[in-house]
Scaffold this motif. Structure first.
Motif, short mmCIF file in Angstrom:
data_model
loop_
_atom_site.label_atom_id
_atom_site.label_comp_id
_atom_site.label_asym_id
_atom_site.label_seq_id
_atom_site.Cartn_x
_atom_site.Cartn_y
_atom_site.Cartn_z
N ILE A 160 0.82 -1.20 0.00
CA ILE A 160 0.00 0.00 0.00
C ILE A 160 0.86 1.25 0.00
O ILE A 160 0.54 2.24 -0.67
N ALA A 161 1.96 1.24 0.72
CA ALA A 161 2.88 2.38 0.69
C ALA A 161 3.42 2.59 -0.72
O ALA A 161 3.52 3.72 -1.20
N ALA A 162 3.73 1.48 -1.39
CA ALA A 162 4.24 1.57 -2.76
C ALA A 162 3.15 2.09 -3.70
O ALA A 162 3.42 2.89 -4.61
N LEU A 163 1.91 1.63 -3.52
CA LEU A 163 0.80 2.09 -4.34
C LEU A 163 0.56 3.59 -4.15
O LEU A 163 0.34 4.33 -5.12
N VAL A 189 -9.27 -0.30 -4.72
CA VAL A 189 -8.76 -0.81 -3.44
C VAL A 189 -9.42 -0.09 -2.27
O VAL A 189 -9.86 -0.71 -1.30
N ASP A 190 -9.49 1.23 -2.34
CA ASP A 190 -10.12 2.00 -1.27
C ASP A 190 -11.58 1.60 -1.08
O ASP A 190 -12.04 1.39 0.06
N ILE A 199 -6.82 -8.51 -2.79
CA ILE A 199 -5.61 -8.75 -2.00
C ILE A 199 -5.06 -7.44 -1.46
O ILE A 199 -4.72 -7.32 -0.27
N ALA A 200 -4.95 -6.45 -2.33
CA ALA A 200 -4.44 -5.14 -1.90
C ALA A 200 -5.34 -4.50 -0.86
O ALA A 200 -4.86 -3.89 0.12
N ALA A 201 -6.65 -4.62 -1.03
CA ALA A 201 -7.60 -4.04 -0.07
C ALA A 201 -7.48 -4.70 1.29
O ALA A 201 -7.54 -4.03 2.34
N ALA A 202 -7.31 -6.01 1.30
CA ALA A 202 -7.13 -6.72 2.57
C ALA A 202 -5.87 -6.23 3.27
O ALA A 202 -5.89 -5.95 4.48
N TRP A 203 -4.80 -6.11 2.54
CA TRP A 203 -3.54 -5.66 3.15
C TRP A 203 -3.64 -4.20 3.60
O TRP A 203 -2.99 -3.80 4.58
N GLU A 210 -6.78 3.13 6.03
CA GLU A 210 -5.63 2.23 6.13
C GLU A 210 -5.35 1.86 7.58
O GLU A 210 -5.26 2.72 8.45
N ILE A 211 -5.24 0.55 7.83
CA ILE A 211 -4.86 0.04 9.15
C ILE A 211 -3.76 -1.00 8.94
O ILE A 211 -4.02 -2.20 8.89
N PRO A 212 -2.53 -0.56 8.73
CA PRO A 212 -1.47 -1.51 8.39
C PRO A 212 -1.20 -2.49 9.53
O PRO A 212 -1.30 -2.16 10.70
#
Length: 218
Positions: free
Chosen positions: A3-6, A41-42, A77-81, A144-146
Motif C-alpha cells: 500500500i505504501a508503494a501504491l 482498493v479504497d 488482496i491489496a484491499a485486505a492488506w 488504512e490500518i497496516p
C-alpha cells in the motif's frame, strides 16, 4: 509494503497503466492505472469494514486461485492488506470468503464477484452471497490500518522482492505467491506494469505483446 508503494505510485505517475487484463474467452480488455486501481482498493477496503470483518482477522480470497492474476483478485488482496487483514488464497474457514462467478462455496459472509470487465454485477443476485457490485456504493476515502507484521499471504509475511521497471505480459498465469509478487508487488515497488492474458492463442499473444509494448514471460 504494497500500500505504501501504491500510494507513492499514485503520487508520482498515477495516470500511467499499472495492470491490464485480457480475457480471451470473453474477448475483453480491462486497463487500470495506478489511480484507478487505488480507487478500487479504497472502495473494497471500505466494503470490508462495512461488512464488520474484525481487524486482523484473515480473509479467504479463493478468487486468487480460481482466477489467478485477475484484476479483481489483485484488488481484493491489496484491499485486505490495506486494512491489515492476512490473505489466504484457498478457503481456510475464515468468516469472510471471496469467490468468483462459478464458485458455490460459502462462509459466514461471502462476496461473489461477477468478473465483468467494467465491474458490473450478476444478472441475478447470487444465493447466500453479497454481489461485489455493492462496492460502487462505497466512498473513495482511503482507510488504512497496516498490520504490524506486514502483508501476510497464506500464513507467511510477503518477502522483499526487487523493484521492476519493465512492462511484462504474463500468459495464463499459475496461482501462487510468485504470481502476486510478479504481477503486482514488484512493479509497484518500481515503475513497471503488468499485462495478464488468459485464454489467448500464441498468435494473439504476440499481437497483444506488440500492441502493449510488453515482454512475454512464460
Amino acid at each position: 509494503m504494497l500500500i505504501a508503494a501504491l500510494t507513492r505510485r499514485v503520487a508520482s505517475s498515477g495516470t500511467r497503466p499499472l495492470l491490464t487484463y485480457y480475457d480471451g474467452a470473453a474477448d475483453t480488455r480491462t486497463e487500470l492505472s495506478a489511480t484507478t486501481f487505488a480507487n478500487w482498493v479504497d472502495k473494497t477496503a471500505n466494503l470490508i469494514a462495512d461488512l464488520g470483518h474484525e481487524d486482523g482477522d484473515p480473509i479467504d480470497i479463493a478468487l486468487a486461485t480460481t482466477h489467478p492474476g485477475h484484476w479483481v483478485a489483485l484488488v481484493w488482496i491489496a484491499a485486505a492488506w490495506q486494512r491489515g487483514y492476512p490473505v489466504n488464497t484457498t478457503p481456510t474457514g475464515a468468516d469472510l470468503l471471496v469467490v468468483g462467478p462459478d464458485d458455490n462455496r460459502r462462509a459466514a459472509q461471502t462476496v461473489a464477484c461477477s468478473l465483468h470487465p467494467l465491474g458490473r454485477g450478476f444478472p441475478d443476485t447470487p444465493g447466500d452471497a453479497l454481489d461485489y457490485v455493492e462496492v460502487f456504493a462505497q466512498p473513495d476515502v482511503h482507510d488504512e490500518i497496516p498490520s504490524a507484521l506486514g502483508d501476510v499471504l497464506d500464513g507467511q509475511v510477503v518477502p522483499t522482492v526487487a523493484a521492476r521497471d519493465t512492462r511484462l505480459l504474463l500468459p495464463d498465469p499459475v496461482a501462487g505467491e510468485g504470481l502476486i509478487l510478479e504481477a503486482l508487488v514488484s512493479p509497484l515497488l518500481g515503475t513497471g506494469s503488468t499485462v495478464v492474458a488468459v485464454g489467448l492463442s500464441d498468435e494473439r499473444l504476440a499481437a497483444v505483446a506488440a500492441t502493449e509494448h510488453a515482454t512475454i514471460i512464460a
